[in-house]
Motif scaffolding. Structure first.
Motif, PDB file in Angstrom:
ATOM      1  N   GLY A 117      -3.412  -6.202  -9.349  1.00  0.00           N
ATOM      2  CA  GLY A 117      -4.275  -5.489 -10.298  1.00  0.00           C
ATOM      3  C   GLY A 117      -3.562  -5.027 -11.550  1.00  0.00           C
ATOM      4  N   ASP A 160      -3.886   5.792  -7.257  1.00  0.00           N
ATOM      5  CA  ASP A 160      -5.184   6.466  -7.239  1.00  0.00           C
ATOM      6  C   ASP A 160      -6.095   5.754  -6.230  1.00  0.00           C
ATOM      7  OD1 ASP A 160      -6.473   4.306  -8.500  1.00  0.00           O
ATOM      8  OD2 ASP A 160      -5.931   5.052 -10.477  1.00  0.00           O
ATOM      9  N   PRO A 161      -7.221   6.391  -5.828  1.00  0.00           N
ATOM     10  CA  PRO A 161      -8.030   5.825  -4.742  1.00  0.00           C
ATOM     11  C   PRO A 161      -8.474   4.386  -4.975  1.00  0.00           C
ATOM     12  CG  PRO A 161      -8.784   8.024  -5.294  1.00  0.00           C
ATOM     13  CD  PRO A 161      -7.747   7.672  -6.304  1.00  0.00           C
ATOM     14  N   GLU A 162      -8.782   4.061  -6.228  1.00  0.00           N
ATOM     15  CA  GLU A 162      -9.280   2.712  -6.526  1.00  0.00           C
ATOM     16  C   GLU A 162      -8.173   1.672  -6.297  1.00  0.00           C
ATOM     17  OE1 GLU A 162     -10.646   2.640 -10.540  1.00  0.00           O
ATOM     18  OE2 GLU A 162     -10.661   0.447 -10.506  1.00  0.00           O
ATOM     19  N   VAL A 163      -6.975   1.986  -6.779  1.00  0.00           N
ATOM     20  CA  VAL A 163      -5.854   1.045  -6.633  1.00  0.00           C
ATOM     21  C   VAL A 163      -5.414   0.984  -5.171  1.00  0.00           C
ATOM     22  CG1 VAL A 163      -3.535   0.481  -7.407  1.00  0.00           C
ATOM     23  CG2 VAL A 163      -5.150   1.496  -8.996  1.00  0.00           C
ATOM     24  N   LYS A 164      -5.494   2.134  -4.507  1.00  0.00           N
ATOM     25  CA  LYS A 164      -5.147   2.161  -3.079  1.00  0.00           C
ATOM     26  C   LYS A 164      -6.034   1.166  -2.318  1.00  0.00           C
ATOM     27  CE  LYS A 164      -6.894   5.117  -0.402  1.00  0.00           C
ATOM     28  NZ  LYS A 164      -7.434   6.410  -0.071  1.00  0.00           N
ATOM     29  N   GLU A 165      -7.334   1.180  -2.615  1.00  0.00           N
ATOM     30  CA  GLU A 165      -8.267   0.248  -1.963  1.00  0.00           C
ATOM     31  C   GLU A 165      -7.864  -1.194  -2.254  1.00  0.00           C
ATOM     32  OE1 GLU A 165     -10.601   0.868   0.209  1.00  0.00           O
ATOM     33  OE2 GLU A 165     -10.265   3.004   0.058  1.00  0.00           O
ATOM     34  N   LEU A 166      -7.463  -1.427  -3.504  1.00  0.00           N
ATOM     35  CA  LEU A 166      -7.058  -2.790  -3.893  1.00  0.00           C
ATOM     36  C   LEU A 166      -5.838  -3.249  -3.086  1.00  0.00           C
ATOM     37  CD1 LEU A 166      -7.158  -4.095  -7.407  1.00  0.00           C
ATOM     38  CD2 LEU A 166      -4.937  -4.225  -6.347  1.00  0.00           C
ATOM     39  N   LYS A 169      -6.701  -3.988   0.517  1.00  0.00           N
ATOM     40  CA  LYS A 169      -7.336  -5.308   0.625  1.00  0.00           C
ATOM     41  C   LYS A 169      -6.281  -6.404   0.474  1.00  0.00           C
ATOM     42  CE  LYS A 169     -11.004  -8.257  -0.953  1.00  0.00           C
ATOM     43  NZ  LYS A 169     -10.068  -9.354  -1.068  1.00  0.00           N
ATOM     44  N   ASP A 190      -6.534   5.620   6.262  1.00  0.00           N
ATOM     45  CA  ASP A 190      -6.605   4.366   5.503  1.00  0.00           C
ATOM     46  C   ASP A 190      -5.923   3.236   6.241  1.00  0.00           C
ATOM     47  OD1 ASP A 190      -7.961   5.134   3.097  1.00  0.00           O
ATOM     48  OD2 ASP A 190      -6.233   6.399   2.684  1.00  0.00           O
TER      49      ASP A 190
END
Ligand SMILES: Nc1ncnc2c1ncn2[C@@H]1O[C@H](COP(=O)(O)OP(=O)(O)OP(=O)(O)O)[C@@H](O)[C@H]1O
Length: 288
Positions: A117, A160-166, A169, A190
């Motif tokens: 990302g 941050d939460p969004e990058v953590k999700e990335l 995945k 997580d």
């Protein structure tokens, strides 16, 4: 299936035992979560696996063959340890291109940056990267040599939460491509969503380890929220605690289903159900 077997590793600092003769495996196509309280010895294990420190004792086997030293693991593993080092005055892309050239890898810097990302920040100098961006560049770097095993010490630090999700995945995708991943983190809920196996470490010893499936039948805290007051005489044949419109009990997944059926028959339908995380529950056993 490739497998790394670590056997009876022990490490002391100033005669103080830190890692106390522990054994575990990392298997291709699986994510193993290494968890435990601060000071449990997680980073020390990573330092041993990367050859940064020599253990006082212990062996490592790759596909059943004993390696001469932990240094020999380096050509099979990609490491993300604490914070990776980069040329601050070069861009993220240039840093990766340099490493790709140095290691004569066939990796593509742009593709790696996309995976983590960072595509839109490819040409920004690393000195202007945030902590989370450096962390992601570190992950891209780990993938350059296409190693069989990934050894990742707290890869979610500073994300941050969004990058953590990335990244969660990405780790799942890498596992599905056959990588064996050992990952340490304090983000228990997580990591539970993607881990196959776990090692719970406490004071340099394995308190508990195994596959997530094995413990999937264990009872966890379940909290059900209702929009009506629960009847005082509610008898579910199950030890529980009722507080106005909240029902709290310990149940595994099957038991939760049975209780839900009983509740539906009584026309009591929860609008929200919280289940505690398995790893969190096991972790809390240590803290208590
Ligand atoms: N170089 C060192 N010299 C002496 N003691 C050390 C050294 N490095 C770590 N320790 C000690 O070893 C123990 C384990 O540290 P380690 O960093 O491996 O734990 P950790 O599980 O990774 O902790 P955290 O979750 O806080 O990162 C701690 O008590 C720490 O103080």
């Amino acid at each position: 299936m490739r497998k790394l077997d670590v056997q009876k590793i022990a490490l002391s600092y100033d005669a103080q035992p830190i890692v106390k003769g522990i054994s575990f495996s990392i298997t291709e196509g699986k994510i193993t979560a290494l968890i435990g309280p601060n000071g449990a010895g997680k980073s020390s294990i990573f330092r041993i696996l990367s050859g940064l420190v020599s253990p006082d004792s212990g062996f490592v086997f790759l596909d059943g063959i004993q390696m001469k030293s932990f240094n020999d693991l380096r050509s099979h593993c990609g490491y993300l340890l604490e914070t990776a080092d980069f040329y601050a005055y070069l861009s993220g892309k240039k840093n990766l291109e340099l490493l790709i050239a140095l290691t004569r890898s066939s990796a593509n810097a742009t593709e790696l940056l996309e995976m983590v990302g960072l595509a839109k920040d490819a040409d920004k100098k690393v000195q202007h990267y945030s902590k989370g961006m450096k962390q992601r560049l570190g992950l891209a770097q780990v993938l350059i040599d296409n190693p069989s095993f990934l050894i990742l010490d707290e890869p979610f630090n500073g994300l941050d939460p969004e990058v953590k999700e990335l990244i969660l995945k990405l780790l799942t995708d890498l596992k599905n491509k056959g990588k064996g991943i050992l990952v340490s983190t304090h983000l228990l809920e997580d990591i539970e969503t993607i881990a196959d196996d776990f090692i719970l470490l406490n004071e340099g010893e394995i308190y508990l380890s195994g596959s997530m499936e094995t413990f999937g039948n264990d009872r966890q805290n379940v909290k059900m929220h209702f929009d009506v007051l629960l009847p005082q005489n509610l008898n579910l044949g199950f030890e529980n605690c009722m507080n106005a419109n909240v029902l709290t009990l310990k149940a595994n997944e099957k038991e939760t289903q049975t209780i839900l059926k009983e509740l539906y028959e009584l026309d009591l339908i929860p609008y929200k159900i919280d289940r505690s995380s398995l790893l969190y529950d096991k972790y809390m056993e240590i803290i208590k």
